[in-house]
Design a protein around this motif. Structure first.
Motif, PDB file in Angstrom:
ATOM      1  N   GLN A 261      31.183 -38.564  62.686  1.00 44.70           N
ATOM      2  CA  GLN A 261      31.726 -39.443  63.709  1.00 44.70           C
ATOM      3  C   GLN A 261      32.318 -38.595  64.824  1.00 44.70           C
ATOM      4  OE1 GLN A 261      31.864 -42.966  63.644  1.00 44.70           O
ATOM      5  NE2 GLN A 261      30.471 -42.746  61.931  1.00 44.70           N
ATOM      6  N   THR A 262      32.225 -39.077  66.047  1.00 42.75           N
ATOM      7  CA  THR A 262      32.865 -38.397  67.167  1.00 42.75           C
ATOM      8  C   THR A 262      33.860 -39.365  67.808  1.00 42.75           C
ATOM      9  OG1 THR A 262      31.107 -39.058  68.681  1.00 42.75           O
ATOM     10  CG2 THR A 262      30.896 -36.906  67.629  1.00 42.75           C
TER      11      THR A 262
ATOM     12  N   CYS B 144      22.710 -43.762  62.693  1.00 41.31           N
ATOM     13  CA  CYS B 144      23.514 -42.788  63.450  1.00 41.31           C
ATOM     14  C   CYS B 144      22.708 -41.537  63.699  1.00 41.31           C
ATOM     15  CB  CYS B 144      24.783 -42.417  62.686  1.00 41.31           C
ATOM     16  SG  CYS B 144      26.037 -43.692  62.650  1.00 41.31           S
ATOM     17  N   GLY B 145      23.052 -40.923  64.781  1.00 40.96           N
ATOM     18  CA  GLY B 145      22.649 -39.691  65.252  1.00 40.96           C
ATOM     19  C   GLY B 145      21.690 -38.789  64.821  1.00 40.96           C
TER      20      GLY B 145
ATOM     21  N   ASP C 139      29.153 -47.006  56.722  1.00 40.39           N
ATOM     22  CA  ASP C 139      28.683 -45.701  57.208  1.00 40.39           C
ATOM     23  C   ASP C 139      29.145 -45.407  58.629  1.00 40.39           C
ATOM     24  OD1 ASP C 139      27.108 -47.421  58.690  1.00 40.39           O
ATOM     25  OD2 ASP C 139      25.209 -46.582  58.028  1.00 40.39           O
ATOM     26  N   GLY C 140      29.844 -46.342  59.258  1.00 45.08           N
ATOM     27  CA  GLY C 140      30.380 -46.116  60.596  1.00 45.08           C
ATOM     28  C   GLY C 140      29.372 -46.301  61.709  1.00 45.08           C
ATOM     29  N   CYS C 141      28.205 -46.819  61.382  1.00 41.27           N
ATOM     30  CA  CYS C 141      27.141 -46.939  62.386  1.00 41.27           C
ATOM     31  C   CYS C 141      26.931 -48.375  62.853  1.00 41.27           C
ATOM     32  CB  CYS C 141      25.835 -46.388  61.824  1.00 41.27           C
ATOM     33  SG  CYS C 141      25.944 -44.647  61.383  1.00 41.27           S
ATOM     34  N   GLY C 142      27.708 -49.302  62.350  1.00 49.80           N
ATOM     35  CA  GLY C 142      27.555 -50.699  62.773  1.00 49.80           C
ATOM     36  C   GLY C 142      26.173 -51.246  62.472  1.00 49.80           C
TER      37      GLY C 142
ATOM     38  N   ALA D 290      37.874 -37.445  55.580  1.00 49.80           N
ATOM     39  CA  ALA D 290      37.807 -37.291  57.034  1.00 49.80           C
ATOM     40  C   ALA D 290      38.206 -35.876  57.448  1.00 49.80           C
ATOM     41  CB  ALA D 290      38.706 -38.323  57.717  1.00 49.80           C
ATOM     42  N   THR D 291      38.958 -35.199  56.599  1.00 47.33           N
ATOM     43  CA  THR D 291      39.396 -33.825  56.867  1.00 47.33           C
ATOM     44  C   THR D 291      38.216 -32.898  57.119  1.00 47.33           C
ATOM     45  OG1 THR D 291      41.282 -34.165  55.428  1.00 47.33           O
ATOM     46  CG2 THR D 291      40.733 -31.897  55.922  1.00 47.33           C
TER      47      THR D 291
END
Length: 125
Positions: free
Chosen positions: A4-5, A124-125, A117-120, A76-77
C-alpha cells in the motif's frame, strides 16, 4: 497482499487499524507493548540497560505472530515501519482510553471500502 502507498500518516491510520481488525490482535499488541515497556522501565530503574531490548523483542515478538495467526495478514511494519510505530502508540492510547469499539468501527469501514487486500476488489499494482 500488495504494498500500500500513502501520502500521509492520516491516510495511513485507517489502513493500520484495518490490519488490526480483530480485537484479539489489538489486545495482543497492547499486552506485548506494555509488558515490553514495563520490563524496559524496570531495567532502566535498576541500571540494567540490556533490559531495553525487552521492548522490541516482546513488543514485536508478540505482535507479529498475532498478524500471521489471528489476522492472517502481514504486519504493517514490514512496509511502513515509522508510521506503524506511531500507529501502534495511537492504537494503544485509544484502547487504554476505553475506545476499542472506535477502532473496530474504523477497521470495518476501511475494509468495507477497500476489501481485505486493500484493493477495493480491483487488482493492485
Amino acid at each position: 497482499m500488495s504494498q500500500q502507498t500513502f501520502e500521509s500518516y492520516e491516510e495511513f491510520w485507517p489502513y493500520y487499524v484495518a490490519m488490526h481488525s480483530r480485537a484479539a490482535t489489538r489486545w495482543v499488541h497492547l499486552t506485548g507493548t506494555l509488558t515490553g515497556l514495563a520490563i524496559s522501565a524496570y531495567g532502566l530503574a535498576r541500571g540494567r540497560r540490556r533490559y531495553l531490548a525487552a521492548l522490541p523483542l516482546i513488543g514485536y515478538g508478540t505482535a507479529w505472530p498475532a498478524h500471521f495467526l489471528i489476522e492472517k495478514n502481514n504486519p504493517a511494519t514490514f512496509g511502513h515501519p515509522v508510521w506503524s510505530l506511531r500507529g501502534d502508540a495511537q492504537m494503544i492510547r485509544t484502547m487504554i482510553a476505553g475506545r476499542d469499539a472506535e477502532l473496530a468501527e474504523t477497521a470495518a469501514k476501511w475494509l468495507a471500502e477497500n476489501g481485505r487486500d486493500g484493493c477495493g476488489g480491483n487488482e493492485c499494482g
